[in-house]
Design a protein around this motif. Structure first.
Motif, PDB file in Angstrom:
ATOM      1  N   GLN A  73       0.800  -1.224   0.000  1.00 37.24           N
ATOM      2  CA  GLN A  73       0.000   0.000   0.000  1.00 37.24           C
ATOM      3  C   GLN A  73       0.836   1.279   0.000  1.00 37.24           C
ATOM      4  O   GLN A  73       0.291   2.384   0.102  1.00 37.24           O
ATOM      5  N   LEU A  74       2.151   1.154  -0.110  1.00 31.92           N
ATOM      6  CA  LEU A  74       3.005   2.335  -0.024  1.00 31.92           C
ATOM      7  C   LEU A  74       2.684   3.428  -1.042  1.00 31.92           C
ATOM      8  O   LEU A  74       2.691   4.618  -0.685  1.00 31.92           O
ATOM      9  N   PRO A  75       2.386   3.112  -2.299  1.00 38.51           N
ATOM     10  CA  PRO A  75       2.024   4.190  -3.228  1.00 38.51           C
ATOM     11  C   PRO A  75       0.783   4.969  -2.778  1.00 38.51           C
ATOM     12  O   PRO A  75       0.747   6.202  -2.888  1.00 38.51           O
ATOM     13  N   ASP A  76      -0.219   4.259  -2.262  1.00 36.84           N
ATOM     14  CA  ASP A  76      -1.423   4.941  -1.785  1.00 36.84           C
ATOM     15  C   ASP A  76      -1.135   5.748  -0.526  1.00 36.84           C
ATOM     16  O   ASP A  76      -1.677   6.841  -0.330  1.00 36.84           O
ATOM     17  N   GLY A 120     -15.464  19.689   1.795  1.00 34.99           N
ATOM     18  CA  GLY A 120     -14.309  20.084   0.997  1.00 34.99           C
ATOM     19  C   GLY A 120     -12.975  19.646   1.553  1.00 34.99           C
ATOM     20  O   GLY A 120     -11.924  19.953   0.983  1.00 34.99           O
ATOM     21  N   ALA A 121     -12.970  18.930   2.678  1.00 30.68           N
ATOM     22  CA  ALA A 121     -11.720  18.450   3.262  1.00 30.68           C
ATOM     23  C   ALA A 121     -11.178  17.282   2.448  1.00 30.68           C
ATOM     24  O   ALA A 121     -11.931  16.568   1.780  1.00 30.68           O
ATOM     25  N   LEU A 122      -9.865  17.077   2.513  1.00 36.15           N
ATOM     26  CA  LEU A 122      -9.261  15.895   1.900  1.00 36.15           C
ATOM     27  C   LEU A 122      -9.535  14.708   2.820  1.00 36.15           C
ATOM     28  O   LEU A 122      -9.477  14.839   4.044  1.00 36.15           O
ATOM     29  N   THR A 123      -9.838  13.552   2.244  1.00 32.57           N
ATOM     30  CA  THR A 123     -10.200  12.405   3.075  1.00 32.57           C
ATOM     31  C   THR A 123      -9.371  11.173   2.736  1.00 32.57           C
ATOM     32  O   THR A 123      -9.014  10.935   1.587  1.00 32.57           O
ATOM     33  N   VAL A 124      -9.074  10.407   3.791  1.00 34.53           N
ATOM     34  CA  VAL A 124      -8.319   9.162   3.679  1.00 34.53           C
ATOM     35  C   VAL A 124      -9.106   8.086   4.412  1.00 34.53           C
ATOM     36  O   VAL A 124      -9.591   8.315   5.525  1.00 34.53           O
ATOM     37  N   GLY A 125      -9.239   6.921   3.802  1.00 31.65           N
ATOM     38  CA  GLY A 125      -9.907   5.801   4.447  1.00 31.65           C
ATOM     39  C   GLY A 125      -8.926   4.671   4.673  1.00 31.65           C
ATOM     40  O   GLY A 125      -8.416   4.094   3.700  1.00 31.65           O
ATOM     41  N   LEU A 126      -8.607   4.376   5.931  1.00 26.11           N
ATOM     42  CA  LEU A 126      -7.649   3.328   6.280  1.00 26.11           C
ATOM     43  C   LEU A 126      -8.374   2.120   6.850  1.00 26.11           C
ATOM     44  O   LEU A 126      -9.013   2.212   7.895  1.00 26.11           O
ATOM     45  N   SER A 127      -8.300   0.996   6.142  1.00 28.48           N
ATOM     46  CA  SER A 127      -8.961  -0.225   6.608  1.00 28.48           C
ATOM     47  C   SER A 127      -8.056  -1.424   6.369  1.00 28.48           C
ATOM     48  O   SER A 127      -6.985  -1.303   5.779  1.00 28.48           O
ATOM     49  N   CYS A 128      -8.509  -2.597   6.823  1.00 27.88           N
ATOM     50  CA  CYS A 128      -7.717  -3.822   6.671  1.00 27.88           C
ATOM     51  C   CYS A 128      -8.486  -4.893   5.906  1.00 27.88           C
ATOM     52  O   CYS A 128      -8.211  -6.084   6.049  1.00 27.88           O
ATOM     53  N   ASN A 129      -9.440  -4.473   5.098  1.00 24.15           N
ATOM     54  CA  ASN A 129     -10.185  -5.384   4.223  1.00 24.15           C
ATOM     55  C   ASN A 129     -10.252  -4.785   2.829  1.00 24.15           C
ATOM     56  O   ASN A 129     -10.401  -3.558   2.678  1.00 24.15           O
ATOM     57  N   ALA A 130     -10.163  -5.630   1.823  1.00 19.43           N
ATOM     58  CA  ALA A 130     -10.235  -5.167   0.440  1.00 19.43           C
ATOM     59  C   ALA A 130     -11.668  -4.817   0.069  1.00 19.43           C
ATOM     60  O   ALA A 130     -12.613  -5.417   0.574  1.00 19.43           O
ATOM     61  N   HIS A 179      -8.579   9.098  -0.792  1.00 14.50           N
ATOM     62  CA  HIS A 179      -7.460   8.160  -0.804  1.00 14.50           C
ATOM     63  C   HIS A 179      -7.832   6.940   0.041  1.00 14.50           C
ATOM     64  O   HIS A 179      -8.028   7.059   1.245  1.00 14.50           O
ATOM     65  N   GLY A 180      -7.942   5.791  -0.601  1.00 13.19           N
ATOM     66  CA  GLY A 180      -8.240   4.561   0.113  1.00 13.19           C
ATOM     67  C   GLY A 180      -6.969   3.763   0.351  1.00 13.19           C
ATOM     68  O   GLY A 180      -6.194   3.526  -0.580  1.00 13.19           O
ATOM     69  N   ILE A 181      -6.737   3.380   1.600  1.00 11.63           N
ATOM     70  CA  ILE A 181      -5.583   2.563   1.966  1.00 11.63           C
ATOM     71  C   ILE A 181      -6.116   1.296   2.617  1.00 11.63           C
ATOM     72  O   ILE A 181      -6.744   1.351   3.679  1.00 11.63           O
ATOM     73  N   GLU A 182      -5.903   0.159   1.979  1.00  9.41           N
ATOM     74  CA  GLU A 182      -6.436  -1.103   2.475  1.00  9.41           C
ATOM     75  C   GLU A 182      -5.287  -2.084   2.730  1.00  9.41           C
ATOM     76  O   GLU A 182      -4.754  -2.692   1.802  1.00  9.41           O
ATOM     77  N   VAL A 183      -4.901  -2.194   3.986  1.00 12.02           N
ATOM     78  CA  VAL A 183      -3.803  -3.082   4.379  1.00 12.02           C
ATOM     79  C   VAL A 183      -4.414  -4.414   4.803  1.00 12.02           C
ATOM     80  O   VAL A 183      -4.848  -4.589   5.939  1.00 12.02           O
ATOM     81  N   VAL A 184      -4.446  -5.356   3.881  1.00  9.80           N
ATOM     82  CA  VAL A 184      -5.128  -6.631   4.114  1.00  9.80           C
ATOM     83  C   VAL A 184      -4.181  -7.589   4.841  1.00  9.80           C
ATOM     84  O   VAL A 184      -3.277  -8.167   4.241  1.00  9.80           O
ATOM     85  N   VAL A 185      -4.403  -7.747   6.136  1.00 11.19           N
ATOM     86  CA  VAL A 185      -3.528  -8.578   6.960  1.00 11.19           C
ATOM     87  C   VAL A 185      -4.064  -9.985   7.169  1.00 11.19           C
ATOM     88  O   VAL A 185      -3.371 -10.854   7.701  1.00 11.19           O
ATOM     89  N   GLY A 186      -5.310 -10.230   6.776  1.00  8.37           N
ATOM     90  CA  GLY A 186      -5.890 -11.562   6.907  1.00  8.37           C
ATOM     91  C   GLY A 186      -6.424 -11.847   8.298  1.00  8.37           C
ATOM     92  O   GLY A 186      -6.444 -10.981   9.172  1.00  8.37           O
ATOM     93  N   PRO A 187      -6.872 -13.091   8.523  1.00  6.25           N
ATOM     94  CA  PRO A 187      -7.489 -13.480   9.797  1.00  6.25           C
ATOM     95  C   PRO A 187      -6.530 -13.348  10.975  1.00  6.25           C
ATOM     96  O   PRO A 187      -5.322 -13.547  10.840  1.00  6.25           O
ATOM     97  N   GLU A 188      -7.098 -13.018  12.131  1.00  6.83           N
ATOM     98  CA  GLU A 188      -6.308 -12.853  13.341  1.00  6.83           C
ATOM     99  C   GLU A 188      -6.095 -14.198  14.048  1.00  6.83           C
ATOM    100  O   GLU A 188      -6.836 -15.153  13.824  1.00  6.83           O
ATOM    101  N   VAL A 189      -5.102 -14.244  14.913  1.00  3.36           N
ATOM    102  CA  VAL A 189      -4.861 -15.431  15.725  1.00  3.36           C
ATOM    103  C   VAL A 189      -6.084 -15.733  16.593  1.00  3.36           C
ATOM    104  O   VAL A 189      -6.502 -16.878  16.740  1.00  3.36           O
ATOM    105  N   LEU A 190      -6.641 -14.680  17.184  1.00  6.69           N
ATOM    106  CA  LEU A 190      -7.916 -14.788  17.892  1.00  6.69           C
ATOM    107  C   LEU A 190      -8.983 -14.218  16.976  1.00  6.69           C
ATOM    108  O   LEU A 190      -8.905 -13.039  16.588  1.00  6.69           O
ATOM    109  N   THR A 191      -9.925 -15.019  16.586  1.00  9.90           N
ATOM    110  CA  THR A 191     -10.901 -14.637  15.577  1.00  9.90           C
ATOM    111  C   THR A 191     -11.562 -13.300  15.893  1.00  9.90           C
ATOM    112  O   THR A 191     -12.182 -13.118  16.943  1.00  9.90           O
TER     113      THR A 191
END
Length: 327
Positions: free
Chosen positions: A57-60, A171-181, A191-203
């Motif tokens: 996600q570095l470019p985003d 009119g503000a600039l907005t960024v959406g940071l999530s961990c799901n595609a 600007h959408g930033i989606e860092v998909v880390v997958g399932p957690e050790v504890l569900t």
């Protein structure tokens, strides 16, 4: 007041079933029977995958940072908005900016659904309230110079999504940071930033990998923005606020590293510049008094390198007055 209609349980279950952060891992169903060291190794191995997820996600992230720095350079603010762990991480990042970069507390703001008490106690229904997000932003008198970063591991938290939508409408600039595609939060933001880390050790425990990923991204957003705003000199924190003995010692060390000046000269420069690290460095490297250092920095809008360049230009006929090479 507009009433909030709660989705039924079946609808929520269907939504959760689509989220990678909520996925169940049957191979870990006996984790509670493992030796402590094995659980620690397992968690460590999972955490090691987070940096690769951020890498994608570095470019985003870079695009979001450039937009943020441009707005803040015009006097805008950086506002984080989230619920639960995501909200706490935003508040944490915001609260660390004043001591690290000497920002005014109003420049970087952390909003958590339910208010300050939600930092330690869950506030029932707060994360599901779009109206609360609108009110929190309206209380800040949001404008077109500001940046709002909505934070949500699932990417579907109503508070974070509405914060982004409401901010964008203002009119503000907005960024959406999530961990799901394919998240609603990313879709709602500039600007959408989606860092998909997958399932957690504890569900479903998104304070784990998802929380780590969000912290890494927030570190980048605030730190790189501050670098671009001239809050650093090389990799030195020259705008830190020395509010205790440790930070006063760090201030001394930073000035010494930047100038190679002896301790006595560093102490004198800091004293003459009221403890301002950036001013003290400029005084030593450019051989100017405190008043001149202050003026040069004001003309350079706080950028130490620009101030040094201006000082060098004005004294080019006197090369012996130039300081050591910048880091």
């Amino acid at each position: 007041m507009t009433s909030h209609v709660e989705p039924d349980t079946s609808q929520l279950l269907a939504q959760l079933a689509t989220l990678s952060t909520e996925a169940y891992r049957p191979e870990l169903s006996k984790i509670d029977e493992l030796p402590t060291l094995d659980i620690a190794r397992l968690m460590n191995a999972e955490d090691a995958t987070v940096t690769q997820a951020v890498l994608s996600q570095l470019p985003d992230i870079a695009a979001a940072v450039d937009g943020t720095a441009e707005r803040m350079n015009r006097g805008g603010r950086l506002v984080y908005a989230g619920a639960g762990t995501a909200g706490r991480l935003g508040v944490l990042d915001a609260s660390e900016c004043p001591p690290t970069f000497n920002t005014d507390p109003s420049q970087v703001v952390g909003l958590i659904a339910g208010g300050p008490s939600a930092m330690v106690t869950a506030v029932e229904g707060a994360e599901d309230s779009p109206a609360l997000a609108r009110q929190d932003l309206d209380d800040l008198r949001l404008n077109e110079h500001d940046v709002v970063v909505g934070i949500s591991a699932s990417g579907r938290t109503p508070y974070a999504i509405e914060a982004v939508r409401h901010a964008r409408a203002r009119g503000a600039l907005t960024v959406g940071l999530s961990c799901n595609a394919g998240s609603a939060l990313a879709a709602a933001a500039d600007h959408g930033i989606e860092v998909v880390v997958g399932p957690e050790v504890l569900t479903g425990s998104t304070r784990l990998k998802a929380g780590t990923a969000q912290k890494l991204v927030l570190n980048m957003i605030s730190t790189i923005t501050m670098i671009k705003l001239g809050k650093t000199y090389g990799n030195l924190m020259v705008d830190l606020r020395a509010s205790n003995e440790k930070l006063r010692a760090r201030s001394h060390r930073i000035v010494a590293l930047a100038t190679s000046a002896p301790d006595t000269a560093v102490d004198t420069a800091l004293a003459e510049n009221d403890g301002e690290v950036k001013n003290a460095i400029l005084s030593l490297l450019a051989s100017v008094d405190a008043e001149t250092a202050e003026r040069l920095l004001e003309d350079a809008h706080g950028h130490l390198r620009r101030a040094l360049e201006a000082a060098a230009t004005s004294t080019s006929a006197l090369p012996s007055q130039q300081g050591t090479v910048a880091p």
